[in-house]
Design a protein around this motif. Structure first.
Motif, PDB file in Angstrom:
ATOM      1  N   ASP A 150       0.843  -1.197   0.000  1.00  0.00           N
ATOM      2  CA  ASP A 150       0.000   0.000   0.000  1.00  0.00           C
ATOM      3  C   ASP A 150       0.881   1.250   0.000  1.00  0.00           C
ATOM      4  OD1 ASP A 150      -1.992  -1.862   0.301  1.00  0.00           O
ATOM      5  OD2 ASP A 150      -2.609  -1.212   2.293  1.00  0.00           O
ATOM      6  N   ASP A 151       0.462   2.270  -0.740  1.00  0.00           N
ATOM      7  CA  ASP A 151       1.247   3.505  -0.815  1.00  0.00           C
ATOM      8  C   ASP A 151       0.414   4.606  -1.453  1.00  0.00           C
ATOM      9  OD1 ASP A 151       3.513   5.133  -0.501  1.00  0.00           O
ATOM     10  OD2 ASP A 151       4.854   3.588  -1.253  1.00  0.00           O
ATOM     11  N   ASP A 152       0.987   5.786  -1.580  1.00  0.00           N
ATOM     12  CA  ASP A 152       0.409   6.924  -2.284  1.00  0.00           C
ATOM     13  C   ASP A 152       1.480   7.480  -3.212  1.00  0.00           C
ATOM     14  OD1 ASP A 152      -2.208   7.332  -0.935  1.00  0.00           O
ATOM     15  OD2 ASP A 152      -0.936   7.627   0.824  1.00  0.00           O
ATOM     16  N   PHE A 153       1.128   7.699  -4.471  1.00  0.00           N
ATOM     17  CA  PHE A 153       2.064   8.287  -5.428  1.00  0.00           C
ATOM     18  C   PHE A 153       1.649   9.726  -5.687  1.00  0.00           C
ATOM     19  CE2 PHE A 153       3.470   4.183  -7.842  1.00  0.00           C
ATOM     20  CZ  PHE A 153       3.887   3.631  -6.654  1.00  0.00           C
ATOM     21  N   GLN A 154       2.618  10.498  -6.190  1.00  0.00           N
ATOM     22  CA  GLN A 154       2.362  11.909  -6.467  1.00  0.00           C
ATOM     23  C   GLN A 154       3.087  12.288  -7.750  1.00  0.00           C
ATOM     24  OE1 GLN A 154       3.754  14.391  -3.257  1.00  0.00           O
ATOM     25  NE2 GLN A 154       2.501  16.127  -3.871  1.00  0.00           N
ATOM     26  N   ILE A 155       2.474  13.186  -8.501  1.00  0.00           N
ATOM     27  CA  ILE A 155       3.113  13.712  -9.705  1.00  0.00           C
ATOM     28  C   ILE A 155       3.160  15.233  -9.563  1.00  0.00           C
ATOM     29  CG2 ILE A 155       0.994  13.797 -11.045  1.00  0.00           C
ATOM     30  CD1 ILE A 155       2.536  13.040 -13.502  1.00  0.00           C
TER      31      ILE A 155
ATOM     32  N   VAL B 143      -0.360  16.485  -8.052  1.00  0.00           N
ATOM     33  CA  VAL B 143      -1.583  15.703  -7.970  1.00  0.00           C
ATOM     34  C   VAL B 143      -1.236  14.380  -7.290  1.00  0.00           C
ATOM     35  CG1 VAL B 143      -3.401  14.552  -9.292  1.00  0.00           C
ATOM     36  CG2 VAL B 143      -2.474  16.722 -10.105  1.00  0.00           C
ATOM     37  N   TRP B 144      -2.045  14.007  -6.306  1.00  0.00           N
ATOM     38  CA  TRP B 144      -1.866  12.732  -5.601  1.00  0.00           C
ATOM     39  C   TRP B 144      -2.684  11.652  -6.274  1.00  0.00           C
ATOM     40  CZ3 TRP B 144       1.394  11.620  -1.627  1.00  0.00           C
ATOM     41  CH2 TRP B 144       2.018  12.708  -1.002  1.00  0.00           C
ATOM     42  N   SER B 145      -2.200  10.431  -6.171  1.00  0.00           N
ATOM     43  CA  SER B 145      -2.899   9.291  -6.760  1.00  0.00           C
ATOM     44  C   SER B 145      -4.097   8.860  -5.946  1.00  0.00           C
ATOM     45  CB  SER B 145      -1.948   8.102  -6.874  1.00  0.00           C
ATOM     46  OG  SER B 145      -1.560   7.674  -5.569  1.00  0.00           O
ATOM     47  N   GLY B 146      -4.089   9.166  -4.670  1.00  0.00           N
ATOM     48  CA  GLY B 146      -5.050   8.555  -3.768  1.00  0.00           C
ATOM     49  C   GLY B 146      -4.443   7.247  -3.286  1.00  0.00           C
ATOM     50  N   ALA B 147      -5.093   6.613  -2.372  1.00  0.00           N
ATOM     51  CA  ALA B 147      -4.549   5.381  -1.781  1.00  0.00           C
ATOM     52  C   ALA B 147      -4.414   4.284  -2.829  1.00  0.00           C
ATOM     53  CB  ALA B 147      -5.441   4.922  -0.642  1.00  0.00           C
ATOM     54  N   ILE B 148      -3.222   3.707  -2.884  1.00  0.00           N
ATOM     55  CA  ILE B 148      -2.954   2.580  -3.769  1.00  0.00           C
ATOM     56  C   ILE B 148      -2.893   1.342  -2.888  1.00  0.00           C
ATOM     57  CG2 ILE B 148      -1.293   1.505  -5.332  1.00  0.00           C
ATOM     58  CD1 ILE B 148      -0.324   4.375  -6.000  1.00  0.00           C
ATOM     59  N   LYS B 149      -3.678   0.349  -3.227  1.00  0.00           N
ATOM     60  CA  LYS B 149      -3.656  -0.911  -2.495  1.00  0.00           C
ATOM     61  C   LYS B 149      -2.604  -1.822  -3.113  1.00  0.00           C
ATOM     62  CE  LYS B 149      -6.888  -0.445   0.558  1.00  0.00           C
ATOM     63  NZ  LYS B 149      -6.490  -0.362   1.945  1.00  0.00           N
ATOM     64  N   GLY B 150      -1.711  -2.304  -2.276  1.00  0.00           N
ATOM     65  CA  GLY B 150      -0.695  -3.221  -2.766  1.00  0.00           C
ATOM     66  C   GLY B 150      -1.333  -4.447  -3.397  1.00  0.00           C
ATOM     67  N   ASN B 151      -0.697  -4.933  -4.479  1.00  0.00           N
ATOM     68  CA  ASN B 151      -1.269  -6.054  -5.212  1.00  0.00           C
ATOM     69  C   ASN B 151      -0.159  -6.727  -6.014  1.00  0.00           C
ATOM     70  OD1 ASN B 151      -2.807  -7.731  -6.988  1.00  0.00           O
ATOM     71  ND2 ASN B 151      -4.539  -6.317  -6.779  1.00  0.00           N
TER      72      ASN B 151
ATOM     73  N   PHE C 150       7.837  12.267 -10.969  1.00  0.00           N
ATOM     74  CA  PHE C 150       7.063  11.202 -10.346  1.00  0.00           C
ATOM     75  C   PHE C 150       7.652  10.914  -8.983  1.00  0.00           C
ATOM     76  CE2 PHE C 150       5.259   9.640 -14.422  1.00  0.00           C
ATOM     77  CZ  PHE C 150       3.972   9.366 -13.978  1.00  0.00           C
ATOM     78  N   ASP C 151       6.828  10.930  -7.955  1.00  0.00           N
ATOM     79  CA  ASP C 151       7.216  10.473  -6.623  1.00  0.00           C
ATOM     80  C   ASP C 151       6.500   9.146  -6.400  1.00  0.00           C
ATOM     81  OD1 ASP C 151       8.503  12.883  -6.471  1.00  0.00           O
ATOM     82  OD2 ASP C 151       7.726  13.393  -4.487  1.00  0.00           O
ATOM     83  N   PHE C 152       7.285   8.083  -6.315  1.00  0.00           N
ATOM     84  CA  PHE C 152       6.734   6.736  -6.220  1.00  0.00           C
ATOM     85  C   PHE C 152       6.554   6.303  -4.770  1.00  0.00           C
ATOM     86  CE2 PHE C 152       8.381   6.920 -10.493  1.00  0.00           C
ATOM     87  CZ  PHE C 152       7.450   6.214 -11.225  1.00  0.00           C
ATOM     88  N   GLY C 153       5.791   7.075  -4.021  1.00  0.00           N
ATOM     89  CA  GLY C 153       5.411   6.682  -2.680  1.00  0.00           C
ATOM     90  C   GLY C 153       6.372   7.116  -1.597  1.00  0.00           C
ATOM     91  N   GLN C 154       5.956   6.807  -0.378  1.00  0.00           N
ATOM     92  CA  GLN C 154       6.747   7.176   0.792  1.00  0.00           C
ATOM     93  C   GLN C 154       6.910   5.997   1.742  1.00  0.00           C
ATOM     94  OE1 GLN C 154       4.421  10.460   2.271  1.00  0.00           O
ATOM     95  NE2 GLN C 154       5.319  11.879   0.817  1.00  0.00           N
ATOM     96  N   LYS C 155       6.451   4.845   1.321  1.00  0.00           N
ATOM     97  CA  LYS C 155       6.527   3.663   2.169  1.00  0.00           C
ATOM     98  C   LYS C 155       7.500   2.659   1.572  1.00  0.00           C
ATOM     99  CE  LYS C 155       1.929   4.546   3.825  1.00  0.00           C
ATOM    100  NZ  LYS C 155       0.561   4.425   3.450  1.00  0.00           N
ATOM    101  N   LYS C 156       7.905   1.719   2.386  1.00  0.00           N
ATOM    102  CA  LYS C 156       8.872   0.713   1.949  1.00  0.00           C
ATOM    103  C   LYS C 156       8.277  -0.156   0.841  1.00  0.00           C
ATOM    104  CE  LYS C 156      11.661  -3.127   3.680  1.00  0.00           C
ATOM    105  NZ  LYS C 156      12.920  -2.875   3.097  1.00  0.00           N
ATOM    106  N   GLN C 157       8.968  -0.186  -0.270  1.00  0.00           N
ATOM    107  CA  GLN C 157       8.629  -1.044  -1.406  1.00  0.00           C
ATOM    108  C   GLN C 157       9.916  -1.760  -1.805  1.00  0.00           C
ATOM    109  OE1 GLN C 157       5.623  -1.242  -3.106  1.00  0.00           O
ATOM    110  NE2 GLN C 157       4.569   0.439  -2.108  1.00  0.00           N
TER     111      GLN C 157
END
Length: 184
Positions: A52-57, A75-83, A104-111
């Motif tokens: 799960d994460d949130d991306f931003q452009i 612009v934020w992506s909104g909540a992305i559910k990990g899949n 592109f900011d690819f989230g702020q959580k561990k991936q």
């Protein structure tokens, strides 16, 4: 004779009413056809994001590399559910914004990794798609925050000393050229 006049009057009345209805239908069809498309850029990133994460452009409308990216132009992506499966992450820029550069900011959580399948950019009736490794021809990673495996079309976020993540990629001049083509 009166009957003939009555039939003639009835026929003329029906013909006039029928013509008015046809005109109204034609007017409605013309109104539907003439509606212009909104002038918005839509970015659809197809990627596999396992957590799960949130991306931003972020976007800029000038070509000045010194102009900083600002939160108000993002612009934020909104909540992305990990899949385990690929999913579309859609970013719609505000109307009348003509981006020349994006980040592109690819989230702020561990991936562990993010697999980039494609990026499709739509504007009015035009679109362009960068598939797989081609994506990296248009974006440059900030290697302090992200590592890239272009061959396998993957990005791997780098954990910072304070334990945070902020993987980001910046558009390059080839991207700016593609944006100009879309906006024409």
């Amino acid at each position: 004779m009166k009957a003939n006049k009555l039939v003639l009057m009835l026929f003329l009345t029906m013909a006039l009413i029928g013509c008015k209805n046809e005109e109204k239908v034609e007017e409605k069809l013309d109104q539907q056809v003439e509606a212009p498309k909104a002038e918005v850029f839509t970015f659809t990133l197809n990627a596999t994001i396992k957590a799960d994460d949130d991306f931003q452009i972020f976007f800029k409308e000038d070509n000045d590399a010194q102009t900083p990216y600002e939160e108000v132009n993002s612009v934020w992506s909104g909540a992305i559910k990990g899949n385990e499966n690929a999913q579309d992450i859609v970013f719609t820029l505000p109307e009348a914004v003509y981006p020349t550069q994006i980040r592109f900011d690819f989230g702020q959580k561990k991936q562990d990794e993010i697999l980039i399948n494609s990026l499709k950019i739509d504007f009015k009736d035009k679109s362009v798609t960068f598939k797989g490794a081609e994506f990296f021809n248009f974006f440059t990673p900030d290697e302090n925050f992200v590592k890239v495996d272009k061959t396998n079309s993957k990005i791997m976020p780098v954990e910072q000393k304070d334990g945070t993540f902020d993987p980001m990629l910046y558009s390059n001049t080839d991207f700016t050229t593609e944006m100009s083509k879309l906006a024409q």
